[in-house]
Design a protein around this motif. Structure first.
Motif, PDB file in Angstrom:
ATOM      1  N   UNK A 115      93.115   8.741  41.508  1.00 22.25           N
ATOM      2  CA  UNK A 115      92.903  10.070  42.085  1.00 22.25           C
ATOM      3  C   UNK A 115      92.993  11.156  41.019  1.00 22.25           C
ATOM      4  N   UNK A 116      93.888  10.995  40.084  1.00 21.10           N
ATOM      5  CA  UNK A 116      94.041  12.024  39.056  1.00 21.10           C
ATOM      6  C   UNK A 116      92.805  12.133  38.163  1.00 21.10           C
ATOM      7  N   UNK A 117      92.064  11.042  37.990  1.00 18.33           N
ATOM      8  CA  UNK A 117      90.809  11.120  37.244  1.00 18.33           C
ATOM      9  C   UNK A 117      89.850  12.079  37.939  1.00 18.33           C
ATOM     10  N   UNK A 118      89.662  11.893  39.235  1.00 16.38           N
ATOM     11  CA  UNK A 118      88.738  12.751  39.972  1.00 16.38           C
ATOM     12  C   UNK A 118      89.209  14.200  39.987  1.00 16.38           C
ATOM     13  N   UNK A 119      90.494  14.388  40.166  1.00 16.37           N
ATOM     14  CA  UNK A 119      91.028  15.746  40.269  1.00 16.37           C
ATOM     15  C   UNK A 119      91.054  16.461  38.929  1.00 16.37           C
ATOM     16  N   UNK A 120      91.199  15.714  37.840  1.00 15.69           N
ATOM     17  CA  UNK A 120      91.273  16.317  36.514  1.00 15.69           C
ATOM     18  C   UNK A 120      89.890  16.464  35.870  1.00 15.69           C
ATOM     19  N   UNK A 121      89.048  15.409  35.985  1.00  9.42           N
ATOM     20  CA  UNK A 121      87.760  15.394  35.281  1.00  9.42           C
ATOM     21  C   UNK A 121      86.577  15.741  36.171  1.00  9.42           C
ATOM     22  N   UNK A 170      83.120  14.572  43.204  1.00 11.76           N
ATOM     23  CA  UNK A 170      81.950  14.542  42.327  1.00 11.76           C
ATOM     24  C   UNK A 170      82.471  14.398  40.904  1.00 11.76           C
ATOM     25  N   UNK A 171      82.138  13.272  40.259  1.00 11.25           N
ATOM     26  CA  UNK A 171      82.628  12.986  38.917  1.00 11.25           C
ATOM     27  C   UNK A 171      81.461  13.016  37.945  1.00 11.25           C
ATOM     28  N   UNK A 191      77.734  11.584  31.492  1.00 10.92           N
ATOM     29  CA  UNK A 191      76.767  12.061  30.511  1.00 10.92           C
ATOM     30  C   UNK A 191      75.344  11.905  31.043  1.00 10.92           C
ATOM     31  N   UNK A 192      74.393  12.537  30.343  1.00  4.10           N
ATOM     32  CA  UNK A 192      72.988  12.378  30.686  1.00  4.10           C
ATOM     33  C   UNK A 192      72.595  12.977  32.011  1.00  4.10           C
ATOM     34  N   UNK A 193      73.290  14.049  32.422  1.00  7.59           N
ATOM     35  CA  UNK A 193      72.971  14.746  33.667  1.00  7.59           C
ATOM     36  C   UNK A 193      73.151  13.853  34.901  1.00  7.59           C
ATOM     37  N   UNK A 194      74.183  13.037  34.898  1.00  3.80           N
ATOM     38  CA  UNK A 194      74.513  12.176  36.023  1.00  3.80           C
ATOM     39  C   UNK A 194      75.878  12.555  36.594  1.00  3.80           C
ATOM     40  N   UNK A 195      76.085  12.229  37.848  1.00  2.00           N
ATOM     41  CA  UNK A 195      77.399  12.427  38.478  1.00  2.00           C
ATOM     42  C   UNK A 195      77.574  11.390  39.574  1.00  2.00           C
ATOM     43  N   UNK A 208      72.757  12.636  41.364  1.00  2.00           N
ATOM     44  CA  UNK A 208      73.959  12.095  42.006  1.00  2.00           C
ATOM     45  C   UNK A 208      73.761  10.629  42.359  1.00  2.00           C
ATOM     46  N   UNK A 209      74.821   9.864  42.174  1.00  3.00           N
ATOM     47  CA  UNK A 209      74.842   8.442  42.505  1.00  3.00           C
ATOM     48  C   UNK A 209      76.036   8.156  43.401  1.00  3.00           C
TER      49      UNK A 209
END
Length: 273
Positions: free
Chosen positions: A36-42, A60-61, A64-68, A103-104
């Motif tokens: 969860x901290x990855x999503x909340x921080x990055x 939404x994470x 690179x390369x205009x992806x999320x 978005x993926x």
């Protein structure tokens, strides 16, 4: 007007990790507080509270390369079927659109039926497999590998630079990167089971051999999200005692972006891609 229509969408912060973990635990998902901290921080995590209680989320994470990656779409059982998930996914898509991101997501069959009408296009399929282990390990673990070696294989396969994500995984207590005979994988803790992935290999035999070596050196249950088109790989796993828990459908919203050169055998997880 339904009472839930009045519940505002808010952006969550790192202090909401425990509240998010309550939601994913209710859904019997394998995420940890560190996930969860990855999503909340990055990334950006949208949420809905009913009073002080967090009842729905979507993250939404950016990569690179205009992806999320869109994930952690969760609604408490007390608030389902009221349109909250759709509102939160729409917020993620609007944020991605403003930033020019494709978005993926990895959807369950029920989720795919919802995301398709929103404009998501199906791509590859995944199979989540589980191995229930005995209470003791019977072999030495496979050889350790470097984070840089894993990062290079990950970029080659996905077309993404996910150094920050893989570094976070690798630095956690209990995590290990292992390799043998042209195969490499990351093993990390989950809430209820250890997770193998991402996993890359030169061929199916090397991938299966590495997973077998990992399994022999672990003491508890294991999860792995296999790429279904690598058909001999999940077939080999089920033949050796793994069971398929559920499928996932990978889907894309927006223009196609640069793809990797190779196909992974197992991904980092449906929440991370």
């Amino acid at each position: 007007m339904d009472a839930t229509d009045e519940l505002a969408i808010i952006k969550l912060g790192v202090d909401d990790a425990i509240a998010g973990l309550v939601l994913s635990t209710e859904a019997h998902w394998n995420q940890t507080e560190e996930d969860w901290r990855i999503f909340l921080h990055d990334g950006i995590v949208f949420g809905i509270r009913d009073g002080r209680r967090l009842v729905a989320t979507a993250a939404l994470l950016p990569y690179s390369g205009k992806n999320a990656w869109i994930s952690m779409v969760l609604v408490s059982g007390t608030h389902r079927r009221r349109g909250l998930a759709t509102r939160l996914v729409d917020a993620c898509l609007e944020t991605a659109r403003r930033n020019g991101l494709t978005s993926w997501l990895d959807a369950t069959p029920d989720g795919a039926a919802v995301y398709g009408p929103l404009g998501f296009t199906p791509t590859l399929q995944l199979r989540r497999l589980k191995l229930v282990k005995s209470a003791f390990a019977s072999a030495q673990p496979p050889s350790s590998a470097t984070l840089d070696a894993l990062r290079m294989r990950d970029r080659q396969a996905t077309g993404l630079d996910r150094t920050a994500l893989l570094s976070n995984f690798a630095q956690r207590p209990g995590s290990r990167i292992v390799s043998a005979n042209g195969a490499i994988a990351l093993v990390r803790d989950g809430r209820t089971a250890r997770h193998i992935g991402p996993l890359f290999a030169d061929d199916t035999a090397a991938a299966l051999t590495l997973v077998e070596a990992i399994a022999r050196s672990e003491t508890g249950p294991l999860l792995l999200d296999a790429v279904a088109s690598q058909a001999a790989f999940p077939d080999g796993l089920t033949a050796s005692g793994w069971s398929i828990e559920r499928p996932f459908q990978r889907m894309r919203f927006g223009p196609a972006t640069a793809a990797g050169e190779d196909m992974p055998f197992a991904v980092a997880g449906p929440e991370f891609g």
